[in-house]
Write an enzyme that holds these catalytic residues in place. Structure first.
Site, PDB file in Angstrom:
ATOM      1  CD  GLU A  62      -9.376 -13.447 -11.946  1.00 44.58           C
ATOM      2  OE1 GLU A  62     -10.437 -14.095 -11.993  1.00 44.58           O
ATOM      3  OE2 GLU A  62      -8.959 -12.901 -10.909  1.00 44.58           O
ATOM      4  CE  LYS A 116     -18.079 -12.099 -10.699  1.00 41.01           C
ATOM      5  NZ  LYS A 116     -17.276 -11.372  -9.695  1.00 41.01           N
ATOM      6  CE  LYS A 131     -10.293  -4.976  -2.581  1.00 37.70           C
ATOM      7  NZ  LYS A 131      -9.329  -4.586  -3.637  1.00 37.70           N
ATOM      8  CG  HIS A 144      -0.871 -44.528 -10.816  1.00 37.09           C
ATOM      9  ND1 HIS A 144      -0.558 -45.826 -11.167  1.00 37.09           N
ATOM     10  CD2 HIS A 144       0.069 -44.142  -9.921  1.00 37.09           C
ATOM     11  CE1 HIS A 144       0.512 -46.219 -10.490  1.00 37.09           C
ATOM     12  NE2 HIS A 144       0.920 -45.213  -9.730  1.00 37.09           N
ATOM     13  N   GLY A 204      -7.334  -9.399  -5.824  1.00 37.33           N
ATOM     14  CA  GLY A 204      -7.898 -10.543  -5.116  1.00 37.33           C
ATOM     15  C   GLY A 204      -7.029 -11.780  -5.146  1.00 37.33           C
ATOM     16  NE  ARG A 205      -4.949 -12.050 -11.250  1.00 39.78           N
ATOM     17  CZ  ARG A 205      -5.716 -11.013 -11.587  1.00 39.78           C
ATOM     18  NH1 ARG A 205      -6.882 -10.841 -11.011  1.00 39.78           N
ATOM     19  NH2 ARG A 205      -5.302 -10.147 -12.508  1.00 39.78           N
ATOM     20  CD  GLU A 249     -20.489 -15.302  -7.712  1.00 37.48           C
ATOM     21  OE1 GLU A 249     -20.270 -15.565  -8.906  1.00 37.48           O
ATOM     22  OE2 GLU A 249     -20.246 -14.189  -7.197  1.00 37.48           O
TER      23      GLU A 249
END
Length: 537
Positions: free
Chosen positions: A350, A501, A203, A381, A264-265, A209
Site C-alpha cells: 500500500e 470503494k 478514525k 513443504h 493506518g498501516r 466495512e
C-alpha cells in the site's frame, strides 16, 4: 530516475554478478563478518547476497544522491512529507521515549497529546485486566472483539499473536474485519454478550466495512441484553469523530483518539493498539514502544553503511531494479510471527505500490515488490521448491529467535537448523558433480542439481519479546520509507484504495433497488442481474 549513480550501480552489479555467492565466500573467509550488522536487539547477516563492496558502495551513493539523510530528518521533525494530503508523517512520535522530547507540527508540540492518550489507554486497560470495568449486567469482561479493517485490524491481529506469551490468558481476543457476515457471525458464536467488550477502530467512524460490522454487533448486543443502555458498557471507540461516536451510543469518555499524521498501516503504536495493551498490559506495551524507539534512534543516527533499515532497503532496490525480481519472501521461523508477512503486505504494497513519481510523472522503474510468506517450516513443504529450483529470482528474508518461549524436547533446535540450512542451500546449491559423487543416477542428476546463488538475509534476535518485536516492526517501516525515497514516490498516501470503494456504493444501490439502473458496463450489469436472480430480488 536514470542518473549517473544508477549507471555506476549497474556497472558494479554487472561486474559482481560474474561471481556466484559461493565463489564470493570462497574468495573471502571473513565475508560473513564484513556483511553483518547489529542494532536494537537484532543481528542482520546479509552476506548471502549477490554483492561485493563495490556494489554496496554504489548503493550507498545512490541513497545519498536521493537525499535520504535529509528526508529522514524531514520525517522525524514533522515536515509535511505526505504532500498529496498535506500531512506530516509522525508515527515515530507515538513511540518517542525521550522524557522531554518535543515534536512540533503546525507550531504545536504533539507529544503531550501522545502521552495523554497512552495514559488513558493504560488506565482503561488496567480496569479491564483487573476486572473493575464491568459490563451492563455487572459481569467482568472476558472477551474483547476488535472491529476494524486494514491498519486498524492487521496490526492488532499480528501483534496480539506475536506477543501472546505476555498476554493475560483468561481474556480472549477476537478480530473482525471482513464485511462478509460470516466473519462477525462466527466471532459472535464464540463470545457471551454480558462479558464482551467491542473496540470499534475507525478514525472517522464512517469506514463502511467497520461501521457495518459495528452496527450489526450493536444490534446483537441490544437483543441479547435487552437495552440500548448496554452499548455504553460494552463498546469503546478508537476514533477522532466525537459526534459520530456519541451518536453510536458510546460515551466519548471511552473514545481514544489519534491524529491525521498517523497513517493506518503505521498506527499500531497508537490507540489502534488498545486491544494489544489490554492483552499484554501497559508495562509490556511500553517495552514494545521502547523497542520501536531503539530502532528509530538507530535509523535516524547511524551512518548509512551501518544502518539496518537502509541496508535492507538497498538490497531490495538491487534485486527489484537491478535483477528484475518482482517479489520477495518474508519467512519467520517463529509461529508467533505467523501473521507478520500479511502485516508487511499492507505496509509495503500500500505504501510503495505507486506508478507515479512525486512530480506526477510515470515512474521509470519497478516499484513496490509483491510481498508474501509463511512461517517456517510450513513453507518448506509448500513453495520453497519454486524458490530453490524455479525460474524466478525470489530474494528472501529469514527471521529467527535463538530462544523459544515453549521449549519442548529438541523441537526448537530442529526449527533453527532448518532456518540456517535453508539459507545455506539457497546460497550454495548443489552441483551436478556433487550429485554424481553421491552416486545419484545420471538420469536424475539434472533434477537433483540446485543452482544456488539465491539471495537471502537472516535476521536473528535472542528472543521474541515486546522490545525486539517493536524494533522488528520499525525496521521494516523504515526500510519501506527508504525505498520510497529512492524511487521518488510518495509512500504515505493510498489513493488507489478509494476508487473501488466509491464504485461499490453505486453497485450496492443497484443490488438493492426495486429496479437496477443498468448504468454499468455489460459485465458488471450481468453480474448484478445474476446476483439479484439468485436471491429472488
Amino acid at each position: 530516475m536514470i542518473t549517473e549513480k544508477w549507471a555506476h550501480l549497474d556497472a558494479a552489479m554487472v561486474a559482481s554478478s560474474r561471481k556466484t555467492i559461493k565463489e564470493l565466500f570462497a574468495e573471502d573467509p571473513d565475508r560473513a563478518g564484513k556483511f553483518t550488522l547489529e542494532a536494537a536487539g537484532w543481528m542482520l547477516d546479509y552476506s548471502k547476497n549477490r554483492i561485493d563492496r563495490e556494489v554496496m558502495k554504489e548503493l550507498f551513493a545512490l541513497a545519498r544522491e536521493s537525499n535520504l539523510e535529509t528526508e529522514i530528518e524531514r520525517m522525524f521533525t514533522g515536515e509535511k512529507i505526505n504532500a498529496t494530503e498535506n500531512r506530516a508523517v509522525l508515527h515515530t512520535a507515538l513511540r518517542n521515549c525521550e522524557k522531554d522530547a518535543k515534536v512540533v507540527v503546525d507550531g504545536k508540540d504533539v507529544m503531550p497529546d501522545v502521552r495523554a492518550v497512552l495514559e488513558a489507554m493504560g488506565d482503561f486497560s488496567d480496569s479491564v485486566r483487573k476486572g473493575t470495568w464491568k459490563g451492563y449486567t455487572g459481569k467482568k469482561i472476558k472477551y474483547i472483539v476488535n472491529i476494524g479493517i486494514g491498519g486498524s485490524d492487521l496490526g492488532p491481529v499480528m501483534a496480539n499473536l506475536a506477543l501472546k506469551p505476555y498476554s493475560k490468558r483468561n481474556l480472549k481476543f477476537h478480530f473482525v474485519s471482513n464485511v462478509d457476515s460470516t466473519h462477525l457471525a462466527e466471532t459472535l458464536r464464540e463470545v457471551k454478550a454480558a462479558e464482551t467488550l467491542f473496540i470499534v477502530a475507525s478514525k472517522t467512524f464512517t469506514t463502511q466495512e467497520t461501521m457495518s460490522n459495528a452496527e450489526a454487533a450493536r444490534s446483537w448486543l441490544i437483543e441479547k441484553l435487552g437495552s440500548k443502555d448496554a452499548v455504553a458498557k460494552h463498546f469503546v471507540a478508537v476514533s477522532t469523530a466525537a459526534g459520530e461516536v456519541a451518536a453510536f451510543g458510546i460515551d466519548t469518555k471511552n473514545m481514544f483518539g489519534f491524529w491525521d499524521w498517523v497513517g493506518g498501516r503505521y498506527s499500531l503504536p497508537s490507540a489502534i493498539g488498545l486491544s494489544l495493551m489490554i492483552a499484554v498490559g501497559r508495562k509490556n506495551y511500553a517495552r514494545m514502544l521502547k523497542g520501536y524507539w531503539k530502532m528509530d534512534r538507530h535509523f535516524r543516527s547511524a551512518k548509512l553503511e551501518r544502518n539496518l533499515p537502509v541496508v535492507l532497503a538497498l538490497l531490495g532496490i538491487l534485486y527489484s531494479n537491478g535483477y528484475g525480481a518482482e517479489s520477495y519472501c518474508v519467512l519467520p521461523y517463529d509461529q508467533y510471527l505467523a501473521r507478520f508477512p500479511a502485516y508487511l503486505q499492507q505496509m509495503d504494497m500500500e505504501s510503495n505500490g505507486k506508478s507515479v513519481d512525486r512530480d506526477g510523472n510515470p515512474v521509470e522503474c519497478l516499484t513496490g515488490p509483491i510481498e508474501w510468506g509463511e512461517p517456517g517450516t510450513n513453507g518448506q513443504h509448500a513453495f520453497y521448491q519454486l524458490i530453490h529450483q524455479g525460474t524466478r529470482l525470489i530474494p528472501c528474508d529469514f527471521i529467527g529467535c535463538c530462544r523459544t518461549h515453549n521449549p519442548i524436547g529438541d523441537l526448537h533446535d530442529k526449527l533453527m537448523a532448518n532456518l540456517f540450512a535453508q539459507t545455506e542451500a539457497l546460497a550454495f546449491g548443489k552441483t551436478a558433480e556433487e550429485c554424481r559423487a553421491e552416486g545419484v543416477d545420471e538420469k536424475l542428476v539434472p533434477f537433483k542439481t540446485f543452482e544456488g546463488n539465491r539471495p537471502t538475509n537472516t535476521l536473528l534476535c535472542d528472543e521474541l519479546n515486546p522490545e525486539t518485536f517493536g524494533a522488528l516492526v520499525a525496521l521494516y517501516e523504515h526500510k519501506i520509507f527508504v525505498q520510497g525515497i529512492i524511487w521518488n514516490i510518495y509512500s504515505f498516501d493510498q489513493w488507489g484504495v478509494q476508487l473501488g470503494k466509491v464504485l461499490a456504493k453505486g453497485v450496492l444501490d443497484d443490488l438493492t433497488a426495486d429496479k437496477p439502473s443498468m448504468r454499468h458496463d455489460s459485465s458488471t450489469n450481468q453480474l448484478i442481474a445474476r446476483y439479484r436472480k439468485a436471491i429472488g430480488r
